[in-house]
Design a protein around this motif. Structure first.
Motif, PDB file in Angstrom:
ATOM      1  N   ILE A  33      44.010  14.720  27.313  1.00 52.93           N
ATOM      2  CA  ILE A  33      42.640  14.969  28.061  1.00 52.93           C
ATOM      3  C   ILE A  33      41.416  15.150  27.206  1.00 52.93           C
ATOM      4  CG2 ILE A  33      41.768  16.710  29.749  1.00 52.93           C
ATOM      5  CD1 ILE A  33      44.572  17.281  30.671  1.00 52.93           C
ATOM      6  N   SER A  34      40.485  14.469  27.628  1.00 50.89           N
ATOM      7  CA  SER A  34      39.034  14.454  27.096  1.00 50.89           C
ATOM      8  C   SER A  34      38.136  14.648  28.231  1.00 50.89           C
ATOM      9  CB  SER A  34      38.653  13.407  26.184  1.00 50.89           C
ATOM     10  OG  SER A  34      39.585  12.879  25.542  1.00 50.89           O
ATOM     11  N   TYR A  35      36.891  15.233  27.924  1.00 48.62           N
ATOM     12  CA  TYR A  35      35.827  15.527  28.693  1.00 48.62           C
ATOM     13  C   TYR A  35      34.701  15.045  28.291  1.00 48.62           C
ATOM     14  CZ  TYR A  35      34.122  17.806  33.035  1.00 48.62           C
ATOM     15  OH  TYR A  35      33.503  18.169  34.424  1.00 48.62           O
ATOM     16  N   ILE A  36      33.831  14.247  29.404  1.00 50.12           N
ATOM     17  CA  ILE A  36      32.326  14.002  28.821  1.00 50.12           C
ATOM     18  C   ILE A  36      31.486  14.700  29.746  1.00 50.12           C
ATOM     19  CG2 ILE A  36      30.564  12.198  28.750  1.00 50.12           C
ATOM     20  CD1 ILE A  36      32.628  10.143  27.883  1.00 50.12           C
ATOM     21  N   GLY A  37      30.591  15.372  29.462  1.00 52.59           N
ATOM     22  CA  GLY A  37      29.424  16.221  30.211  1.00 52.59           C
ATOM     23  C   GLY A  37      28.047  16.128  29.271  1.00 52.59           C
ATOM     24  N   SER A  38      27.377  16.935  29.752  1.00 51.06           N
ATOM     25  CA  SER A  38      25.797  16.957  28.949  1.00 51.06           C
ATOM     26  C   SER A  38      25.979  18.002  28.155  1.00 51.06           C
ATOM     27  CB  SER A  38      24.625  16.907  29.964  1.00 51.06           C
ATOM     28  OG  SER A  38      24.757  18.105  30.783  1.00 51.06           O
ATOM     29  N   ARG A  39      25.307  17.898  26.920  1.00 52.05           N
ATOM     30  CA  ARG A  39      25.370  18.961  26.040  1.00 52.05           C
ATOM     31  C   ARG A  39      24.763  20.284  26.509  1.00 52.05           C
ATOM     32  NH1 ARG A  39      23.326  14.735  23.311  1.00 52.05           N
ATOM     33  NH2 ARG A  39      24.856  13.694  21.967  1.00 52.05           N
ATOM     34  N   ALA A  40      23.679  20.358  27.471  1.00 51.98           N
ATOM     35  CA  ALA A  40      23.083  21.419  27.836  1.00 51.98           C
ATOM     36  C   ALA A  40      23.529  22.061  29.170  1.00 51.98           C
ATOM     37  CB  ALA A  40      21.390  21.200  28.059  1.00 51.98           C
ATOM     38  N   PRO A  55      39.082  18.307  23.843  1.00 50.95           N
ATOM     39  CA  PRO A  55      37.825  17.606  23.159  1.00 50.95           C
ATOM     40  C   PRO A  55      36.772  17.491  24.114  1.00 50.95           C
ATOM     41  CG  PRO A  55      39.682  16.395  22.606  1.00 50.95           C
ATOM     42  CD  PRO A  55      40.047  17.198  23.545  1.00 50.95           C
ATOM     43  N   PHE A  56      35.437  18.151  24.000  1.00 49.36           N
ATOM     44  CA  PHE A  56      34.193  17.896  24.818  1.00 49.36           C
ATOM     45  C   PHE A  56      33.369  17.177  24.139  1.00 49.36           C
ATOM     46  CE2 PHE A  56      30.193  18.803  26.614  1.00 49.36           C
ATOM     47  CZ  PHE A  56      30.218  19.111  27.827  1.00 49.36           C
ATOM     48  N   TYR A  57      32.767  15.969  24.850  1.00 52.10           N
ATOM     49  CA  TYR A  57      32.006  14.981  24.192  1.00 52.10           C
ATOM     50  C   TYR A  57      30.619  15.124  25.219  1.00 52.10           C
ATOM     51  CZ  TYR A  57      36.070  13.155  22.077  1.00 52.10           C
ATOM     52  OH  TYR A  57      37.187  12.837  21.390  1.00 52.10           O
ATOM     53  N   GLY A  58      29.490  15.684  24.036  1.00 52.71           N
ATOM     54  CA  GLY A  58      28.297  15.673  25.084  1.00 52.71           C
ATOM     55  C   GLY A  58      27.401  14.309  24.826  1.00 52.71           C
ATOM     56  N   ILE A  59      26.770  13.615  26.053  1.00 51.91           N
ATOM     57  CA  ILE A  59      26.198  12.551  25.927  1.00 51.91           C
ATOM     58  C   ILE A  59      24.675  12.695  26.365  1.00 51.91           C
ATOM     59  CG2 ILE A  59      28.138  11.222  25.990  1.00 51.91           C
ATOM     60  CD1 ILE A  59      27.201  10.598  29.082  1.00 51.91           C
ATOM     61  N   SER A  60      23.706  11.601  25.999  1.00 53.80           N
ATOM     62  CA  SER A  60      22.409  11.929  26.710  1.00 53.80           C
ATOM     63  C   SER A  60      22.838  11.475  28.180  1.00 53.80           C
ATOM     64  CB  SER A  60      21.684  10.548  26.058  1.00 53.80           C
ATOM     65  OG  SER A  60      21.433  10.825  24.790  1.00 53.80           O
ATOM     66  N   SER A  61      21.867  12.090  29.002  1.00 53.58           N
ATOM     67  CA  SER A  61      21.810  11.715  30.330  1.00 53.58           C
ATOM     68  C   SER A  61      20.397  11.926  30.957  1.00 53.58           C
ATOM     69  CB  SER A  61      23.033  12.419  31.228  1.00 53.58           C
ATOM     70  OG  SER A  61      22.643  13.759  31.286  1.00 53.58           O
ATOM     71  N   GLY A  62      19.635  10.924  31.637  1.00 56.40           N
ATOM     72  CA  GLY A  62      18.630  11.311  32.452  1.00 56.40           C
ATOM     73  C   GLY A  62      18.911  11.916  33.810  1.00 56.40           C
ATOM     74  N   LYS A  63      18.002  12.773  34.221  1.00 52.93           N
ATOM     75  CA  LYS A  63      18.274  13.254  35.403  1.00 52.93           C
ATOM     76  C   LYS A  63      17.731  12.363  36.442  1.00 52.93           C
ATOM     77  CE  LYS A  63      17.174  17.446  38.374  1.00 52.93           C
ATOM     78  NZ  LYS A  63      18.285  17.462  38.998  1.00 52.93           N
ATOM     79  N   LEU A  64      18.460  12.388  37.731  1.00 50.59           N
ATOM     80  CA  LEU A  64      18.052  11.040  38.814  1.00 50.59           C
ATOM     81  C   LEU A  64      17.288  12.227  39.689  1.00 50.59           C
ATOM     82  CD1 LEU A  64      21.482  10.059  38.890  1.00 50.59           C
ATOM     83  CD2 LEU A  64      19.540   8.713  37.808  1.00 50.59           C
ATOM     84  N   ARG A  65      15.863  11.515  40.077  1.00 49.38           N
ATOM     85  CA  ARG A  65      14.977  12.344  40.923  1.00 49.38           C
ATOM     86  C   ARG A  65      14.593  11.583  42.142  1.00 49.38           C
ATOM     87  NH1 ARG A  65      13.575  12.701  35.922  1.00 49.38           N
ATOM     88  NH2 ARG A  65      13.843  14.748  34.752  1.00 49.38           N
ATOM     89  N   ARG A  66      14.628  12.461  43.162  1.00 45.00           N
ATOM     90  CA  ARG A  66      14.201  11.481  44.491  1.00 45.00           C
ATOM     91  C   ARG A  66      12.500  11.756  44.413  1.00 45.00           C
ATOM     92  NH1 ARG A  66      19.353  12.657  45.925  1.00 45.00           N
ATOM     93  NH2 ARG A  66      20.224  11.188  47.429  1.00 45.00           N
ATOM     94  N   TYR A  67      11.871  12.454  43.807  1.00 42.11           N
ATOM     95  CA  TYR A  67      10.487  12.845  43.736  1.00 42.11           C
ATOM     96  C   TYR A  67       9.853  12.165  42.712  1.00 42.11           C
ATOM     97  CZ  TYR A  67      12.388  16.738  40.960  1.00 42.11           C
ATOM     98  OH  TYR A  67      12.794  17.167  39.667  1.00 42.11           O
ATOM     99  N   PHE A  68       8.434  12.181  42.765  1.00 38.57           N
ATOM    100  CA  PHE A  68       7.632  11.872  41.880  1.00 38.57           C
ATOM    101  C   PHE A  68       7.774  12.628  40.381  1.00 38.57           C
ATOM    102  CE2 PHE A  68       3.940  11.258  38.916  1.00 38.57           C
ATOM    103  CZ  PHE A  68       3.949   9.985  38.367  1.00 38.57           C
ATOM    104  N   SER A  69       7.979  12.213  39.113  1.00 40.66           N
ATOM    105  CA  SER A  69       7.842  12.780  37.697  1.00 40.66           C
ATOM    106  C   SER A  69       7.717  11.673  36.897  1.00 40.66           C
ATOM    107  CB  SER A  69       8.966  13.585  37.643  1.00 40.66           C
ATOM    108  OG  SER A  69       9.313  13.991  36.209  1.00 40.66           O
ATOM    109  N   TRP A  70       6.977  12.281  35.738  1.00 42.28           N
ATOM    110  CA  TRP A  70       6.623  11.114  34.737  1.00 42.28           C
ATOM    111  C   TRP A  70       8.046  11.239  33.904  1.00 42.28           C
ATOM    112  CZ3 TRP A  70       2.734   8.498  34.775  1.00 42.28           C
ATOM    113  CH2 TRP A  70       1.368   8.984  35.424  1.00 42.28           C
ATOM    114  N   LYS A  71       8.736  11.882  34.120  1.00 36.82           N
ATOM    115  CA  LYS A  71      10.135  11.733  33.373  1.00 36.82           C
ATOM    116  C   LYS A  71      10.964  10.500  33.959  1.00 36.82           C
ATOM    117  CE  LYS A  71      10.920  16.191  31.324  1.00 36.82           C
ATOM    118  NZ  LYS A  71      11.747  17.571  31.527  1.00 36.82           N
ATOM    119  N   ASN A  72      10.701  10.067  35.181  1.00 42.56           N
ATOM    120  CA  ASN A  72      11.287   9.145  35.809  1.00 42.56           C
ATOM    121  C   ASN A  72      11.243   7.829  35.073  1.00 42.56           C
ATOM    122  OD1 ASN A  72      12.204  10.947  37.897  1.00 42.56           O
ATOM    123  ND2 ASN A  72      10.608  10.148  39.528  1.00 42.56           N
TER     124      ASN A  72
END
Length: 356
Positions: A33-40, A55-72
């Motif tokens: 068994i392994s697990y992939i998630g976000s580090r934070a 084993p836990f593997y942390g990967i990059s993941s953007g957040k998906l937003r339904r609202y306006f944000s510069w991070k989009n």
């Protein structure tokens, strides 16, 4: 050679609970068994705490937003980096199947699985699929839903209603042990109040505003969330906890009524244990409204009462609690007639048959 399953899902405890229910069964059957998630994410904390050997593997993941944000504008690049990160983990671990519980971290994993040719099973908890699962659907081999209504919103040829996968240990609770731990007695019903993994300020306030009135009828177990204990409340028959871990099955076994948010995993656990419930879903302001739909489905099936947060006052709260108490027998009768959900064994067999 033993088979290998890779789990993913995170962002909230609800996106990890089903995974933590399945992992011990797969271990027992000798799978790697392994697990992939976000580090934070909360998933890192939960998995490394409960299964430090996995084993836990942390990967990059953007957040998906339904609202306006510069991070989009920047997060799509994080998702693409997440796909590359996940692909690298998949090539290293060579899983036979991937099981995704949703949450934004799962999107790059499911995309990478498609590129690598690994079968993917998705489990959707809510009545309407979350944004992450909606994006993941085209890459999935099979989709399991919790609510029967959800099947209509997804591709017919690969969707099945499995119900909620309940942790086996929840059925091992002993009401006498719960009463020993709390010092509570048989003559007065026990009310459990919980506000989800983050607690719920408004529910906590309603309970404390009505505490004297509630204690006339109930002994109370109040799970109020991290940092939300109020030391000034020391009444007899009222016990506060930030959260309850290992002893939760015992506390649930002795519980007669539940007041809770309407997160899918929790309410299906209460259903499986036949606990009449008053649901106070997260408001549309604080969420995409999925908890309101979950609660509506349970009200329609006669398993629960609902009180929307916007209508929550000390008076409306007490009225609903009294209604809950007086209709206990009817709720339990309806719950006994509920369709049977997949067991962990059933889910294991489905996933084994899918594994390449």
């Amino acid at each position: 050679m033993s088979k290998h399953i890779l789990f993913t899902g995170g962002g909230s405890a609800g996106h990890v609970t089903v995974n933590t229910a399945l992992i011990p069964f797969f271990e027992k059957k000798g799978w790697d068994i392994s697990y992939i998630g976000s580090r934070a994410g909360i998933e890192n904390e939960i998995i490394t705490d409960q299964f430090p050997h996995i084993p836990f593997y942390g990967i990059s993941s953007g957040k998906l937003r339904r609202y306006f944000s510069w991070k989009n504008f920047t997060d799509p690049f994080l998702v693409m980096k997440g796909v590359m990160d996940a692909l690298s983990v998949i090539r290293k671990t060579k899983p036979d199947i991937i099981f995704s519980k949703g949450g934004f971290v799962s999107v790059p994993v499911v995309m990478a699985a498609k590129i690598a040719g690994i079968p993917v099973a998705i489990h959707e908890s809510d009545v309407t699929p979350g944004l992450a699962n909606k994006l993941a659907v085209p890459f999935a081999t099979k989709i399991f839903t919790t609510f029967p209504e959800t099947v209509k919103a997804l591709p017919e040829n690969k969707t099945l209603c499995a119900g909620s996968i309940i942790r086996e240990e929840l059925f091992t609770g002993d009401d006498k042990e719960g009463k020993r731990l709390t010092g509570y007695f048989d003559q007065k019903p026990i009310l459990m109040i919980m506000g989800g993994s983050l607690g719920a300020k408004k529910i906590n306030e309603s309970v404390r505003e009505n505490l004297k009135e509630l204690l006339k009828s109930f002994q109370i177990v109040h799970i109020c969330g991290k940092g939300n204990i109020e030391p000034s409340f020391k009444e007899q028959g009222y016990k506060q906890f930030e959260f309850i871990k290992g002893e939760l099955p015992h506390y649930l076994a002795m519980t007669d009524f539940v007041i809770s948010r309407a997160g899918s995993n929790s309410i299906f656990e209460f259903l499986a244990l036949k606990k009449p419930m008053l649901l106070i879903p997260l408001s549309r302001e604080a969420s995409r409204g999925d908890q309101i739909l979950n609660a509506n489905s349970f009200v329609k099936q006669g398993f629960a009462l609902k009180l929307e947060e916007e209508e929550l006052t000390p008076q409306s709260f007490m009225e609903k609690v009294k209604e809950l108490q007086s209709n206990k027998a009817a709720f339990i009768k309806n719950m006994e007639k509920a369709p049977k959900a997949y067991t962990i064994q059933d889910m294991y067999e489905e996933l084994t048959s899918m594994a390449k």
